[in-house]
Write a protein that holds these residues in place. Structure first.
Motif, PDB file in Angstrom:
ATOM      1  N   THR A   5       0.816  -1.202   0.000  1.00  0.00           N
ATOM      2  CA  THR A   5       0.000   0.000   0.000  1.00  0.00           C
ATOM      3  C   THR A   5       0.851   1.254   0.000  1.00  0.00           C
ATOM      4  N   LYS A   6       2.133   1.153   0.335  1.00  0.00           N
ATOM      5  CA  LYS A   6       2.977   2.350   0.270  1.00  0.00           C
ATOM      6  C   LYS A   6       3.297   2.702  -1.183  1.00  0.00           C
ATOM      7  N   ASP A   7       3.093   1.770  -2.088  1.00  0.00           N
ATOM      8  CA  ASP A   7       3.298   2.010  -3.510  1.00  0.00           C
ATOM      9  C   ASP A   7       1.970   2.158  -4.233  1.00  0.00           C
ATOM     10  N   ALA A   8       0.984   2.683  -3.520  1.00  0.00           N
ATOM     11  CA  ALA A   8      -0.340   2.860  -4.114  1.00  0.00           C
ATOM     12  C   ALA A   8      -1.064   4.007  -3.434  1.00  0.00           C
ATOM     13  N   VAL A   9      -1.874   4.688  -4.222  1.00  0.00           N
ATOM     14  CA  VAL A   9      -2.798   5.682  -3.693  1.00  0.00           C
ATOM     15  C   VAL A   9      -4.147   4.973  -3.585  1.00  0.00           C
ATOM     16  N   ILE A  10      -4.733   5.012  -2.389  1.00  0.00           N
ATOM     17  CA  ILE A  10      -6.023   4.362  -2.160  1.00  0.00           C
ATOM     18  C   ILE A  10      -7.005   5.425  -1.674  1.00  0.00           C
ATOM     19  N   VAL A  11      -8.130   5.521  -2.375  1.00  0.00           N
ATOM     20  CA  VAL A  11      -9.159   6.483  -1.995  1.00  0.00           C
ATOM     21  C   VAL A  11     -10.480   5.727  -1.878  1.00  0.00           C
ATOM     22  N   ASP A 133       2.626   8.607  -0.769  1.00  0.00           N
ATOM     23  CA  ASP A 133       2.985   9.949  -0.308  1.00  0.00           C
ATOM     24  C   ASP A 133       3.303  10.901  -1.465  1.00  0.00           C
ATOM     25  N   SER A 134       2.887  10.555  -2.679  1.00  0.00           N
ATOM     26  CA  SER A 134       3.216  11.366  -3.867  1.00  0.00           C
ATOM     27  C   SER A 134       2.340  12.605  -4.010  1.00  0.00           C
ATOM     28  N   GLY A 135       1.243  12.653  -3.289  1.00  0.00           N
ATOM     29  CA  GLY A 135       0.307  13.762  -3.447  1.00  0.00           C
ATOM     30  C   GLY A 135      -0.745  13.503  -4.508  1.00  0.00           C
ATOM     31  N   ALA A 136      -0.655  12.369  -5.203  1.00  0.00           N
ATOM     32  CA  ALA A 136      -1.618  12.058  -6.262  1.00  0.00           C
ATOM     33  C   ALA A 136      -3.028  11.889  -5.726  1.00  0.00           C
ATOM     34  N   ASP A 137      -3.152  11.571  -4.426  1.00  0.00           N
ATOM     35  CA  ASP A 137      -4.490  11.428  -3.867  1.00  0.00           C
ATOM     36  C   ASP A 137      -5.250  12.760  -3.930  1.00  0.00           C
ATOM     37  N   GLY A 138      -4.535  13.882  -3.938  1.00  0.00           N
ATOM     38  CA  GLY A 138      -5.190  15.189  -4.061  1.00  0.00           C
ATOM     39  C   GLY A 138      -5.918  15.337  -5.383  1.00  0.00           C
ATOM     40  N   GLY A 139      -5.269  14.935  -6.475  1.00  0.00           N
ATOM     41  CA  GLY A 139      -5.903  14.984  -7.790  1.00  0.00           C
ATOM     42  C   GLY A 139      -7.076  14.032  -7.882  1.00  0.00           C
TER      43      GLY A 139
END
Length: 154
Positions: A5-11, A133-139
């Motif tokens: 999960t550290k290599d994934a964005v989960i929403v 932690d890339s910030g992609a979850d914001g998009g």
């Protein structure tokens, strides 16, 4: 793709709309164009052959129109109404994959799991290959805000 999960964005979201509506927002290109991407971005191209082995091609354009980003992929799993898995790869406008660019991954995988709950839909999206932690979850969250607005208006 890594299962970490550290290599994934989960929403995870609960959408106040029936599961059939949410499924259509993910799989109907005309609906997809209306919500995908961060606030202000547009989707001038969304081509989808939603079946296992089918292709997808999406163009996302910045609010000022000066930047376009192309993504291509293939549908890996399609279980109508409940599960959608596709590869999502950065490409040029001709569909040629882009080489890796610094910390920005070029080849990723998106998994969408939908579950009908109390007249609404629980949606869990996992974007594997993108560090949590890339910030992609914001998009993604901005896009899902648009998805929610559209879902309740259909």
């Amino acid at each position: 793709m890594s299962d970490s999960t550290k290599d994934a964005v989960i929403v995870e979201r609960t959408i106040n709309a029936p599961i059939d509506t949410v499924w259509q927002l993910w799989t109907n290109p005309e609906h997809f164009k209306q919500w995908y991407g961060p606030e202000g971005f547009s989707i001038p191209v969304a081509e989808m052959d939603v079946q296992v082995g089918g292709s997808r091609k999406v163009c996302m354009q910045s609010p000022d129109g000066n930047m376009t980003m192309w993504y291509v992929g293939e549908f890996i799993e399609v279980t109508p109404r409940t599960r959608l898995v596709y590869s999502d790869n950065m490409a040029d406008e001709n569909g040629n994959l882009m080489p890796p660019n610094g910390n920005f991954p070029t080849q990723t995988q998106v998994t969408v799991v939908l579950e009908a709950i109390d007249g609404g839909t629980k949606m869990v999206m996992t974007h594997a290959g993108v560090p949590a932690d890339s910030g992609a979850d914001g998009g993604w969250n901005q896009a899902f805000n648009k998805l929610e607005r559209l879902a309740t208006s259909l």
